[in-house]
Design a protein around this motif. Structure first.
Motif, short mmCIF file in Angstrom:
data_model
loop_
_atom_site.label_atom_id
_atom_site.label_comp_id
_atom_site.label_asym_id
_atom_site.label_seq_id
_atom_site.Cartn_x
_atom_site.Cartn_y
_atom_site.Cartn_z
N ARG A 267 66.19 82.27 111.27
CA ARG A 267 66.97 81.36 110.44
C ARG A 267 67.78 80.50 111.39
NH1 ARG A 267 68.60 82.01 105.14
NH2 ARG A 267 67.11 83.19 103.91
N ASP B 12 63.02 87.46 103.87
CA ASP B 12 62.58 86.75 105.07
C ASP B 12 61.39 87.47 105.71
OD1 ASP B 12 64.60 84.47 105.69
OD2 ASP B 12 65.87 86.18 105.20
N GLU C 81 60.36 77.92 110.68
CA GLU C 81 60.89 79.28 110.81
C GLU C 81 59.79 80.34 110.92
OE1 GLU C 81 60.64 78.59 106.33
OE2 GLU C 81 61.13 77.40 108.09
N HIS C 82 58.54 79.96 110.63
CA HIS C 82 57.42 80.88 110.71
C HIS C 82 56.76 80.90 112.10
CE1 HIS C 82 57.12 81.66 106.35
NE2 HIS C 82 57.57 80.42 106.24
N HIS D 125 59.10 85.10 108.13
CA HIS D 125 60.02 84.27 108.91
C HIS D 125 60.26 84.92 110.27
CE1 HIS D 125 62.00 82.41 105.09
NE2 HIS D 125 60.76 82.00 105.27
N ASP E 191 59.97 74.16 105.23
CA ASP E 191 59.90 75.62 105.34
C ASP E 191 58.67 76.07 106.12
OD1 ASP E 191 62.32 76.03 103.93
OD2 ASP E 191 61.28 75.67 102.05
#
Length: 151
Positions: free
Chosen positions: A54, A46, A9-10, A51, A6
């Motif tokens: 996706r 999100d 996505e940042h 984020h 994770d």
């Protein structure tokens, strides 16, 4: 192996960041990446988490390959959450959730938590045997090619 759970996505430029990460991983080394899946599942959560995007499995595979990695395995996971996400994000039931934060929505009764734990364990058993065709998260195992770095 290394893990980027994770994280991707940042990042503003996922391919450039992955390429830089690949530069520091030894040849033949593997990296495990997880990211949230599906643009249709985008929510205020999100945005709260910062984020940028996706992914689908093909989109993450493409970014990984463009960064110079080989894809070893790719699959969706958290498949049992997809029906719930569809109901909450794509039907009038979303009004029941409203503007509550993900933390508020996540606090469920103990029996719901136990059911979620059971479903996650069942899915983990399936993932040991097969890839899943859908899920709210994507997992890719990528390898730095042996020939990608000078001796």
């Amino acid at each position: 192996g290394d893990e980027l759970l994770d994280v991707v996505e940042h990042l503003d430029d996922d391919v450039a960041a992955l390429a830089e990460y690949g530069r520091i991983v030894r040849p033949g080394g593997e990296v495990v990446l997880t990211v949230p899946a599906y643009r249709w599942a985008w929510s205020a959560h999100d945005e709260e988490l910062g984020h940028r995007r996706r992914y689908t499995v093909p989109e993450l595979e493409r970014a990984v390959r463009l960064a110079g990695f080989e894809v070893v395995r790719s699959t969706y996971f958290h498949s049992w959450l997809v029906p719930l996400a569809l109901l909450i994000r794509r039907t009038p039931l979303r009004r029941l959730v409203g503007d509550r934060t993900q933390d508020e929505v996540s606090h469920a009764t103990p029996w719901i938590n136990r059911l979620g734990d059971l479903l996650a364990r069942v899915e983990a058993g399936l993932l040991r045997r097969m890839d899943l065709p859908f899920g709210l998260s994507v997992l890719v195992v990528a390898r730095v090619p042996e020939s990608s770095k000078p001796d």
